[in-house]
Enzyme design. Structure first.
Site, mmCIF file in Angstrom:
data_model
loop_
_atom_site.group_PDB
_atom_site.id
_atom_site.type_symbol
_atom_site.label_atom_id
_atom_site.label_comp_id
_atom_site.label_asym_id
_atom_site.label_seq_id
_atom_site.Cartn_x
_atom_site.Cartn_y
_atom_site.Cartn_z
ATOM 1 N N THR A 186 0.862 -1.191 0.000
ATOM 2 C CA THR A 186 0.000 0.000 0.000
ATOM 3 C C THR A 186 0.886 1.224 0.000
ATOM 4 O O THR A 186 1.940 1.240 0.644
ATOM 5 C CB THR A 186 -0.897 0.084 1.250
ATOM 6 N N LYS A 439 -11.935 18.782 11.982
ATOM 7 C CA LYS A 439 -12.647 18.812 13.261
ATOM 8 C C LYS A 439 -12.802 20.258 13.702
ATOM 9 O O LYS A 439 -11.857 20.883 14.145
ATOM 10 C CB LYS A 439 -11.905 17.967 14.284
ATOM 11 N N TRP A 444 -17.555 17.314 12.911
ATOM 12 C CA TRP A 444 -16.750 16.923 11.764
ATOM 13 C C TRP A 444 -17.254 17.570 10.481
ATOM 14 O O TRP A 444 -18.456 17.593 10.202
ATOM 15 C CB TRP A 444 -16.766 15.396 11.590
HETATM 16 P P1 AMP Z 1 -5.697 2.108 -2.011
HETATM 17 O O1 AMP Z 1 -5.453 1.020 -1.053
HETATM 18 O O2 AMP Z 1 -4.465 2.814 -2.441
HETATM 19 O O3 AMP Z 1 -6.526 1.643 -3.156
HETATM 20 O O4 AMP Z 1 -6.551 3.229 -1.249
HETATM 21 C C1 AMP Z 1 -7.755 2.923 -0.603
HETATM 22 C C2 AMP Z 1 -8.413 4.194 -0.131
HETATM 23 O O5 AMP Z 1 -8.771 5.014 -1.242
HETATM 24 C C3 AMP Z 1 -9.699 3.976 0.604
HETATM 25 O O6 AMP Z 1 -9.504 3.612 1.945
HETATM 26 C C4 AMP Z 1 -10.376 5.331 0.450
HETATM 27 O O7 AMP Z 1 -9.897 6.267 1.379
HETATM 28 C C5 AMP Z 1 -9.934 5.768 -0.924
HETATM 29 N N1 AMP Z 1 -10.998 5.477 -1.900
HETATM 30 C C6 AMP Z 1 -11.066 4.455 -2.766
HETATM 31 N N2 AMP Z 1 -12.189 4.532 -3.513
HETATM 32 C C7 AMP Z 1 -12.847 5.639 -3.116
HETATM 33 C C8 AMP Z 1 -14.097 6.256 -3.473
HETATM 34 N N3 AMP Z 1 -14.874 5.779 -4.450
HETATM 35 N N4 AMP Z 1 -14.456 7.374 -2.809
HETATM 36 C C9 AMP Z 1 -13.684 7.894 -1.823
HETATM 37 N N5 AMP Z 1 -12.507 7.363 -1.452
HETATM 38 C C10 AMP Z 1 -12.100 6.241 -2.069
#
Ligand code: AMP
Length: 542
Positions: A186, A439, A444
């Site tokens: 990640t 915040k 929020w």
């Molecule tokens: P990754 O592991 O790099 O794919 O990132 C995952 C994170 O991306 C999630 O925990 C969210 O914070 C953000 N994320 C993914 N899809 C969306 C979405 N459709 N809307 C808002 N945030 C998203």
């Protein structure tokens, strides 16, 4: 009493075998790094995946060894997905857009034995190689004729030569379905990247779950172009769910600009595509600037970041493409939710329907979700209460590779780090990353809601909202805007535009204009950088 059904393990190699036997003539089309278009079939891909496995064994690779890939979306990368995992090794996809130090950290942490590298990424790997402690060979994903002269990479091998003399008759072994199959780190905004280690069972179940009608809805009639890279959570699983149903696959290679994508969509009759908002912005701009129409594309998945309402409407109204808003995480393989309407939504007005479509969607069977407050207590599924989103299921991580980051689960649930609402119809809506929520006076404010509202202004190319310290309210929102070329919109006009669209106390205290909004290697707004850039900034309000 136990049932009497067969105990066949769920293995990734069965997917390519299934595709070769039942959809043998279905095409996989790739725009190669070499520049031309390559086409072959699932039958050909199966033979070459077997040749990959044979080549790995000849190189002394054992089950469990990690094999790195630094590659774009293309047929050779696809063969590696199946060849590596199918012989029991672990396919470790690496994001070439990461900082060099991060790539070095990741390769050493994973202890990659081989690195398969696309042609245009070889020079970068050449520079890093002295620091990559465990890599025995780099394999250039090309043929001898295309290999650039003068590369200083000891023990360099050439992909096509490795496969050339292999029979392609390899019989896939059968093993425990919980055997590790692939590894993806990640991006992590703080600390070192953490490895998510998928297994065969999780990957196959995810492919089943994501092909369902109300998730991605794929079939043997689909023509699928994954824009999302194969190093970003396995291209959201499409290289598995596509062959699982026999869809035609179109791989775009490294060129993800609007013109290149548009050309492939039209030439290959693409029906279904998936990517992050940034690439869609570029595509929409290209089509508008050149007065173009999409003749076959029906569905565009938008995920990775919140889909701005202006983008959903542009796809729908200007280009006749239905947006499937989706949410997921590397830790979730990645699919968590996809937004499809229910039958009764047909009665809604256009603006009411847009409200529903802005939500991140409903989970398929296999993903359980709940929201909790700061003390871990369950919050109601009323579409209003928002809290920390927790998930569990057979394609969700139980812990990071080598135990990094300690315990990943809380009472069996994975805390996503997202803040969300859940409604009685099963729809989830993200209001923020827990780190990004603002915040203000103990309440929020959702940065995503503010960003969406600002992006609807015609002069705004991109908008980001961060919390800035405030003497009275703790934190107040600052709106940071990248204007469209030639646009002159100012602070006053933007704040007037937002008034009435969000609660009054949510209105940003100030607007700052920048030349560009920084992004992470996977296309998300890089809020840590913005916070850094604005660390000396003081709000006019105190
Ligand atoms: P990754 O592991 O790099 O794919 O990132 C995952 C994170 O991306 C999630 O925990 C969210 O914070 C953000 N994320 C993914 N899809 C969306 C979405 N459709 N809307 C808002 N945030 C998203």
């Amino acid at each position: 009493m136990l049932g009497l059904m067969q105990d066949r393990p769920l293995l990734i190699q069965q997917i390519i075998e299934h595709a070769a036997l039942n959809h043998g003539d279905t095409e996989i089309v790739s725009r190669r790094v070499e520049g031309d278009i390559h086409r072959y079939t699932y039958r050909d891909a199966r033979t070459r995946a077997r040749q990959v496995a044979e080549a790995l064994i000849a190189l002394g690779i054992h089950p469990g060894d990690r094999i790195g890939t630094l590659a774009w979306n293309g047929y050779r990368h696809f063969e590696l997905y199946y060849g590596i995992s199918g012989m029991g090794a672990v396919c470790h996809t690496i994001n070439p857009r990461l900082f060099p130090e991060q790539i070095v950290y990741i390769v050493n942490h994973a202890e990659d034995r081989l690195l398969f590298v696309d042609l245009n990424l070889l020079p970068a790997v050449e520079k890093l190689l002295p620091q990559l402690k465990t890599v025995r060979h780099v394999v250039a994903m090309t043929d001898r004729a295309h290999l650039p002269a003068g590369l200083d990479i000891p023990n360099l091998l050439v992909y096509e030569e490795l496969l050339h003399d292999k029979p392609g008759t390899y019989e896939w072994p059968e093993f425990d379905e919980r055997t590790a199959s692939s590894l993806c780190y990640t991006s992590g905004t703080t600390g070192n990247p953490k490895g998510v280690l998928y297994h065969h069972r999780s990957t196959v179940l995810h492919a089943y779950g994501s092909a369902l009608p109300d998730t991605l809805g794929l079939s043997a009639r689909s023509v699928v172009l994954p824009v999302v890279p194969m190093f970003h959570v396995n291209a959201w699983g499409l290289p598995y769910s596509g062959p699982l149903v026999g869809a035609k696959l179109v791989f775009p290679g490294p060129a993800l600009d609007g013109a290149s994508l548009y050309e492939l969509f039209e030439k290959e009759g693409v029906v279904f595509t998936a990517g992050v908002p940034t690439v869609w912005l570029a595509l929409l701009n290209h089509m508008r600037a050149n007065n173009l129409r999409l003749s076959t594309l029906k569905y565009a998945v938008i995920g990775g970041s919140a889909a701005p309402p202006a983008m959903i409407e542009a796809f729908d109204k200007e280009f006749g493409v239905e947006v499937l808003h989706a949410w997921g995480m590397t830790e979730m393989s990645p699919l968590g939710t996809v937004n499809h309407p229910k039958a009764r939504h047909a009665a809604l007005s256009a603006s009411e329907l847009l409200e529903v479509r802005l939500k991140q969607g409903r989970p398929p069977f296999g993903v359980d979700m709940k929201i909790v407050d700061d003390s871990g207590k369950d919050l109601p599924r009323d579409g209003k209460a928002f809290g920390d989103l927790m998930v569990r299921g057979p394609w969700i991580t139980s812990g990071y590779f080598k135990g990094e980051g300690g315990e990943a689960l809380v009472d069996g649930w994975f805390p996503t780090g997202d803040v969300a609402t859940l409604d009685p119809d099963g729809y989830m809506q993200i209001t923020d990353r827990s780190k990004d929520v603002i915040k203000s006076g103990g309440e929020w404010i959702s940065s995503i809601d503010l960003e969406n509202a600002a992006m609807a202004h015609p002069a705004v190319a991109e908008a980001a909202v961060i919390g800035v310290a405030h003497s009275k309210w703790d934190e107040r929102p600052l709106l940071i805007v990248h204007r469209k070329a030639g646009a002159t919109v100012d602070k006053k006009e933007l704040l007037e535009f937002l008034a009435g669209k969000v609660a009054k106390w949510w209105l940003p205290d100030d607007v700052q204009f920048v030349d560009a909004i920084p992004h992470t290697a996977t296309g998300k707004i890089l809020k840590t950088r913005l916070r850094e850039d604005f660390k000396d900034y003081r709000l006019p309000t105190g």
